[in-house]
Design an enzyme around this catalytic site. Structure first.
Site, PDB file in Angstrom:
ATOM      1  N   LYS A   1     -35.525 -15.638  -6.399  1.00 57.56           N
ATOM      2  CA  LYS A   1     -35.275 -15.118  -5.210  1.00 57.56           C
ATOM      3  C   LYS A   1     -35.131 -16.247  -4.089  1.00 57.56           C
ATOM      4  CE  LYS A   1     -36.153 -10.278  -5.831  1.00 57.56           C
ATOM      5  NZ  LYS A   1     -35.932  -9.356  -4.807  1.00 57.56           N
TER       6      LYS A   1
ATOM      7  N   CYS B   1     -29.103  13.548  32.044  1.00 58.00           N
ATOM      8  CA  CYS B   1     -29.716  12.426  31.547  1.00 58.00           C
ATOM      9  C   CYS B   1     -28.937  11.119  31.841  1.00 58.00           C
ATOM     10  CB  CYS B   1     -30.061  12.491  30.070  1.00 58.00           C
ATOM     11  SG  CYS B   1     -31.259  10.831  29.423  1.00 58.00           S
TER      12      CYS B   1
ATOM     13  N   LYS C   1     -27.634 -12.746  -8.072  1.00 60.27           N
ATOM     14  CA  LYS C   1     -28.339 -11.481  -8.371  1.00 60.27           C
ATOM     15  C   LYS C   1     -28.023 -10.563  -7.124  1.00 60.27           C
ATOM     16  CE  LYS C   1     -33.096  -9.734  -8.975  1.00 60.27           C
ATOM     17  NZ  LYS C   1     -32.825  -8.511  -8.239  1.00 60.27           N
TER      18      LYS C   1
ATOM     19  N   TYR D   1     -22.136  -7.439 -15.422  1.00 63.13           N
ATOM     20  CA  TYR D   1     -23.014  -8.551 -15.803  1.00 63.13           C
ATOM     21  C   TYR D   1     -23.769  -8.644 -17.092  1.00 63.13           C
ATOM     22  CZ  TYR D   1     -26.334  -6.134 -12.974  1.00 63.13           C
ATOM     23  OH  TYR D   1     -27.340  -5.232 -12.495  1.00 63.13           O
TER      24      TYR D   1
ATOM     25  N   SER E   1     -36.277  -4.248 -15.647  1.00 65.90           N
ATOM     26  CA  SER E   1     -36.051  -5.098 -14.638  1.00 65.90           C
ATOM     27  C   SER E   1     -36.282  -6.654 -14.985  1.00 65.90           C
ATOM     28  CB  SER E   1     -37.272  -4.711 -13.527  1.00 65.90           C
ATOM     29  OG  SER E   1     -38.417  -4.641 -13.967  1.00 65.90           O
TER      30      SER E   1
ATOM     31  N   GLU F   1     -26.053 -16.437 -12.659  1.00 64.44           N
ATOM     32  CA  GLU F   1     -25.427 -15.342 -12.071  1.00 64.44           C
ATOM     33  C   GLU F   1     -25.874 -15.218 -10.534  1.00 64.44           C
ATOM     34  OE1 GLU F   1     -25.497 -12.242 -14.713  1.00 64.44           O
ATOM     35  OE2 GLU F   1     -24.906 -13.369 -16.443  1.00 64.44           O
TER      36      GLU F   1
ATOM     37  N   CYS G   1     -35.141  10.206  32.002  1.00 68.17           N
ATOM     38  CA  CYS G   1     -34.927  11.638  32.627  1.00 68.17           C
ATOM     39  C   CYS G   1     -36.323  12.418  32.879  1.00 68.17           C
ATOM     40  CB  CYS G   1     -34.000  12.179  32.582  1.00 68.17           C
ATOM     41  SG  CYS G   1     -33.791  13.097  30.854  1.00 68.17           S
TER      42      CYS G   1
ATOM     43  N   ASP H   1       0.798  -1.174   0.051  1.00 76.74           N
ATOM     44  CA  ASP H   1       0.136   0.012  -0.094  1.00 76.74           C
ATOM     45  C   ASP H   1       0.805   1.112  -0.173  1.00 76.74           C
ATOM     46  OD1 ASP H   1      -1.952  -1.726   0.195  1.00 76.74           O
ATOM     47  OD2 ASP H   1      -2.531  -1.041   2.456  1.00 76.74           O
ATOM     48  N   TYR H   2       2.021   1.075   0.607  1.00 75.27           N
ATOM     49  CA  TYR H   2       2.839   2.263   0.982  1.00 75.27           C
ATOM     50  C   TYR H   2       3.361   2.633  -0.432  1.00 75.27           C
ATOM     51  CZ  TYR H   2       6.470   5.370   2.277  1.00 75.27           C
ATOM     52  OH  TYR H   2       7.442   6.270   2.223  1.00 75.27           O
ATOM     53  N   ASP H   3       3.927   1.736  -1.094  1.00 74.01           N
ATOM     54  CA  ASP H   3       4.606   1.894  -2.394  1.00 74.01           C
ATOM     55  C   ASP H   3       3.621   2.845  -3.422  1.00 74.01           C
ATOM     56  OD1 ASP H   3       7.397   1.437  -1.491  1.00 74.01           O
ATOM     57  OD2 ASP H   3       6.928  -0.771  -1.895  1.00 74.01           O
TER      58      ASP H   3
ATOM     59  N   ASP I   1     -27.420  -7.426  -4.446  1.00 71.55           N
ATOM     60  CA  ASP I   1     -28.251  -6.661  -3.862  1.00 71.55           C
ATOM     61  C   ASP I   1     -27.718  -5.263  -3.948  1.00 71.55           C
ATOM     62  OD1 ASP I   1     -30.673  -6.139  -2.909  1.00 71.55           O
ATOM     63  OD2 ASP I   1     -30.473  -7.092  -0.849  1.00 71.55           O
TER      64      ASP I   1
ATOM     65  N   CYS J   1     -33.381  13.566  23.228  1.00 70.68           N
ATOM     66  CA  CYS J   1     -33.518  13.950  24.488  1.00 70.68           C
ATOM     67  C   CYS J   1     -32.513  15.219  24.775  1.00 70.68           C
ATOM     68  CB  CYS J   1     -33.289  12.837  25.630  1.00 70.68           C
ATOM     69  SG  CYS J   1     -33.026  13.564  27.239  1.00 70.68           S
TER      70      CYS J   1
ATOM     71  N   LYS K   1     -30.053 -16.574 -17.310  1.00 67.34           N
ATOM     72  CA  LYS K   1     -30.132 -15.688 -18.598  1.00 67.34           C
ATOM     73  C   LYS K   1     -29.956 -16.885 -19.930  1.00 67.34           C
ATOM     74  CE  LYS K   1     -28.225 -11.683 -16.814  1.00 67.34           C
ATOM     75  NZ  LYS K   1     -27.103 -10.889 -16.565  1.00 67.34           N
TER      76      LYS K   1
HETATM   77  S1  IVH Z   1     -29.385  -8.301 -15.660  1.00 67.04           S
HETATM   78  C1  IVH Z   1     -32.506  -6.973 -18.806  1.00 67.04           C
HETATM   79  N1  IVH Z   1     -27.972  -9.681 -13.851  1.00 67.04           N
HETATM   80  O1  IVH Z   1     -31.649  -7.144 -10.670  1.00 67.04           O
HETATM   81  C2  IVH Z   1     -31.782  -7.540 -17.470  1.00 67.04           C
HETATM   82  N2  IVH Z   1     -29.438  -8.099 -13.060  1.00 67.04           N
HETATM   83  O2  IVH Z   1     -34.576  -6.946 -11.645  1.00 67.04           O
HETATM   84  C3  IVH Z   1     -31.059  -6.742 -16.773  1.00 67.04           C
HETATM   85  N3  IVH Z   1     -29.365  -7.508 -10.645  1.00 67.04           N
HETATM   86  O3  IVH Z   1     -31.932  -3.702 -11.932  1.00 67.04           O
HETATM   87  C4  IVH Z   1     -30.485  -7.067 -15.613  1.00 67.04           C
HETATM   88  N4  IVH Z   1     -27.897  -9.085 -10.414  1.00 67.04           N
HETATM   89  O4  IVH Z   1     -29.887  -4.286 -10.506  1.00 67.04           O
HETATM   90  C5  IVH Z   1     -28.815  -8.887 -14.051  1.00 67.04           C
HETATM   91  N5  IVH Z   1     -26.568 -10.824 -12.487  1.00 67.04           N
HETATM   92  C6  IVH Z   1     -27.582  -9.997 -12.625  1.00 67.04           C
HETATM   93  C7  IVH Z   1     -28.156  -9.092 -11.776  1.00 67.04           C
HETATM   94  C8  IVH Z   1     -29.212  -8.119 -11.951  1.00 67.04           C
HETATM   95  C9  IVH Z   1     -28.524  -8.009  -9.836  1.00 67.04           C
HETATM   96  C10 IVH Z   1     -30.301  -6.600 -10.354  1.00 67.04           C
HETATM   97  C11 IVH Z   1     -30.292  -5.055 -11.348  1.00 67.04           C
HETATM   98  C12 IVH Z   1     -31.459  -5.173 -12.065  1.00 67.04           C
HETATM   99  C13 IVH Z   1     -32.542  -6.094 -11.334  1.00 67.04           C
HETATM  100  C14 IVH Z   1     -33.442  -6.504 -12.223  1.00 67.04           C
END
Ligand code: IVH
Length: 669
Positions: A312, A430, A115, A225, A83, A113, A409, A34-36, A117, A424, A288
């Site tokens: 989920k 207190c 998901k 992703y 989404s 992949e 208090c 880190d230092y270098d 959060d 408070c 996907k």
């Molecule tokens: S693909 C058209 N891949 O989930 C699809 N989304 O509900 C584009 N997310 O807004 C999204 N991990 O924020 C994709 N491996 C992943 C993901 C991912 C998390 C989130 C992303 C998106 C939401 C979709």
């Protein structure tokens, strides 16, 4: 160095720093200390200052952010950010495949992949350089948060490798790792700010901050992703992701190519067990279709693609009875309502309490006495109440009304406009506030008093032996020995450490005072800019805001603190007891020009002073601290463990190394 030489060196440094950065933050394989790293970065910062004609928006120096207040421009997405449909069972996954098979003949490969959060982001690259980063917004338009995203170390500012298209977009998720989240919340609680409810909120809150230099310190991460653009390398998603990895992006290695839906289902099960071990929060798996041709054929519904879906994981949820709501009073007087629950097992632990954070949460849940509530443990560490079972509420049940007076208090509570928590205001009378302040005063990063704990403080307070922190310095052996579980030895130990605390440097004493919003880092900055408590106490709001990283909220809190007579008195007493209330080595009268004209490189670790202090000392005596060894270096100030490459360079140039003691002697210390 002339202009041509500077150009070469600047490019060389940028190349090296990009690589070291990638090794560390993307591959998790650090290849330099880190230092270098800091030394090279400092050298680059210096050169860029000297030769501004070579400025580059994507230089590694841009990662530290700036204090300039950002205003986010709205940007329309080239491709909308959609989404995903959610599923919760194996059956729904099979339905997803059935829908696909209706439109596509033959075998379909899937990519699984995590998901993630966090909060989604779209990055645009042109000719290998990051040019724009935009949040999802409403899916059609988002905020331009480029300046903040540049501070995220795992986002490449400059791509490496070959074959990236001239122009493309890559999408992913900005996340706050659990470790960062926990320590951020600890820090926030320490300075009396409300904690973030979960890493997702913390990530999106941070990304929208208007000061990118604070974002830079929050240590966000970014996983990618999804590639978009006319010239992306291949017609399949999985291998495109592998290419993105070669260009320097953080593409998670736990992504899996599955031959069929059975493998997908097996993957989902496998990760239900393993997901708790990840460093970042996930709430499911995204599936996907691998082939981009098939993706095109499948197309989109109004809201989401037909070629992808998310599974989920169920957050573990149980129901239990609310016994009562109690209220905790923190060191700064902030009130936290707590739900006391009938004990229940959840995700392997017994849960009896859940934080309700503030009055709004209670109101939104519309909590009533004896309610049956649902408790969940998601990404959060503390369980939370996510809902109420209305069918089990009796007709006579009374609504839980937030308290008007302090439970400890009885002082009337206040709630400042725009703040979530009640306070408070009876700071001096207190009990939990008084005890909390003393506990903070003696904590590790403050005065670090040995042998004194919460229980002893409680006893001393109950017996009336201490009423505030100044009382610690009036304690005698006769006061302590009669206390429970105390003997001669432990009393001596306590008194000794109280005596030693008079040597603790000013910045820690300042932190110890527990001024609202003044955490350890802010205290350090303040001590550096305003090196004595007398000066600080008389500083105006305007003067305080001038200080690096001190905003209006902190400045106001400092002015308020010192305008209070009780605090003025307290500080005067602490001064009399001999605590350090000014910064030692920065006192002007100690300055000299002994080191004038000298360029000094610091390397290794030291015994008497920290590296920062040594840096201050060099400046104080007229010298210059420089990042790396060159012909112009006067000498190396070397501690323990100076790197071998540094020593070799030193020898090559025929330069000298001085030890810490030799250096201190030079400047008469
Ligand atoms: S693909 C058209 N891949 O989930 C699809 N989304 O509900 C584009 N997310 O807004 C999204 N991990 O924020 C994709 N491996 C992943 C993901 C991912 C998390 C989130 C992303 C998106 C939401 C979709």
């Amino acid at each position: 160095m002339n202009q041509a030489e500077a150009k070469v060196r600047i490019e060389e440094l940028r190349g090296q720093l990009h690589t070291y950065n990638h090794n560390y933050y993307v591959l998790s394989q650090p290849s330099i200390s880190d230092y270098d790293f800091d030394m090279l970065l400092n050298e680059l910062i210096d050169l860029e200052k000297q030769f501004p004609e070579f400025n580059d928006q994507n230089s590694p120096t841009q990662r530290v952010g700036s204090d300039i207040n950002l205003e986010f421009n709205q940007v329309e997405h080239k491709y909308p950010m959609l989404s995903l449909g959610n599923t919760y069972s194996e059956e729904e996954i099979r339905d997803f495949e059935t829908r696909i098979k209706k439109l596509i003949d033959g075998d379909v490969e899937y990519v699984c992949e995590m998901k993630y959060d966090g909060t989604s982001i779209s990055l645009t690259y042109e000719k290998g350089k990051l040019v724009q980063a935009v949040t999802r917004g409403d899916g059609v338009k988002g905020d331009d948060v480029t300046a903040n995203v540049k501070t995220i170390r795992s986002v490449p500012l400059q791509l490496s490798g070959k074959g990236f298209p001239d122009e493309f977009e890559i999408r992913g998720e900005i996340l706050m790792p659990f470790e960062v989240f926990n320590s951020l919340n600890e820090e926030r609680e320490e300075i009396g700010e409300a904690a973030f409810a979960n890493p997702r909120n913390a990530a999106s809150g941070t990304l929208k901050m208007q000061n990118s230099s604070i974002v830079a310190k929050r240590k966000l991460d970014c996983y990618l992703y999804y590639l978009l653009g006319k010239e992306i390398p291949t017609r399949n998603h999985y291998s495109n992701l592998q290419s993105a990895k070669d260009w320097g992006f953080k593409v998670p290695s736990n992504t899996k190519l599955c031959k069929n839906i059975e493998e997908v289902i097996a993957f989902i099960k496998e990760w239900d067990e393993k997901r708790d071990d990840l460093p970042v929060p996930i709430d499911g798996i995204v599936i996907k279709v691998n082939s981009l041709d098939m993706q095109e054929e499948l197309g989109f519904t109004a809201k989401s693609p037909r070629w992808a879906i998310s599974y989920k994981y169920k957050a573990e949820r149980v129901s239990t009875k609310l016994e009562k709501v109690t209220y905790q009073v923190g060191r700064t007087g902030s009130i936290t309502p707590v739900a006391n629950l009938e004990a229940v097992q959840l995700a392997g632990t017994t849960v009896k309490r859940a934080s309700l954070h503030n009055a709004d949460i209670i109101q939104n849940l519309d909590l009533h006495e004896n309610d049956t509530v649902y408790v969940e443990k998601g990404g959060e560490i503390i369980p939370k109440i996510v809902g109420v079972e209305l069918s089990e509420r009796s007709a006579e049940a009374k609504r839980i009304e937030y308290i008007d007076n302090c439970p400890e208090c009885n002082t009337a509570l206040v709630r400042k406009e725009g703040e979530a928590n009640h306070y408070c205001p009876n700071e001096m009378g207190c009990p939990p506030q008084i005890k909390g302040k003393i506990e903070h005063f003696i904590s590790r990063r403050a005065l670090d008093l040995d042998g004194l704990g919460e229980e002893t403080i409680d006893l001393l307070f109950q017996k009336g032996l201490i009423k505030d922190v100044s009382g610690l310095f009036r304690l005698t052996k006769e006061d302590i020995v009669p206390l429970d579980r105390m003997g001669d030895k432990s009393a001596e130990r306590i008194l000794n450490s109280i005596e030693n605390s008079k040597q603790v440097p000013y910045e820690r004493v300042l932190y110890a005072l527990g001024i609202r919003y003044v955490g350890a880092t802010v205290a350090k900055k303040l001590a550096k800019a305003i090196p004595s408590i007398d000066k600080l106490a008389t500083s105006t709001l305007e003067e305080l805001i001038e200080v690096d990283e001190i905003g209006g909220k902190i400045a106001e809190s400092i002015v308020e603190y010192f305008s209070n007579e009780y605090h003025q008195n307290l500080v005067a007493q602490l001064k009399e007891f001999g605590l350090q209330l000014e910064k030692k080595i920065v006192e002007d009268e100690n300055s000299s020009n002994t080191l004038e004209g000298l360029s000094i490189v610091i390397s290794g670790s030291f015994n008497k002073y920290s590296r920062d202090e040594l840096k201050d000392l060099i400046e104080l005596h007229g010298g210059k601290n420089v990042g790396s060894i060159s012909k112009k270096t006067s000498f190396l100030l070397g501690g323990e463990k100076v790197g071998p490459s540094k020593l070799a360079k030193l020898e090559k140039l025929g330069l000298e190394m001085k030890s810490e003691d030799e250096f201190l002697k030079m400047i008469g210390l």
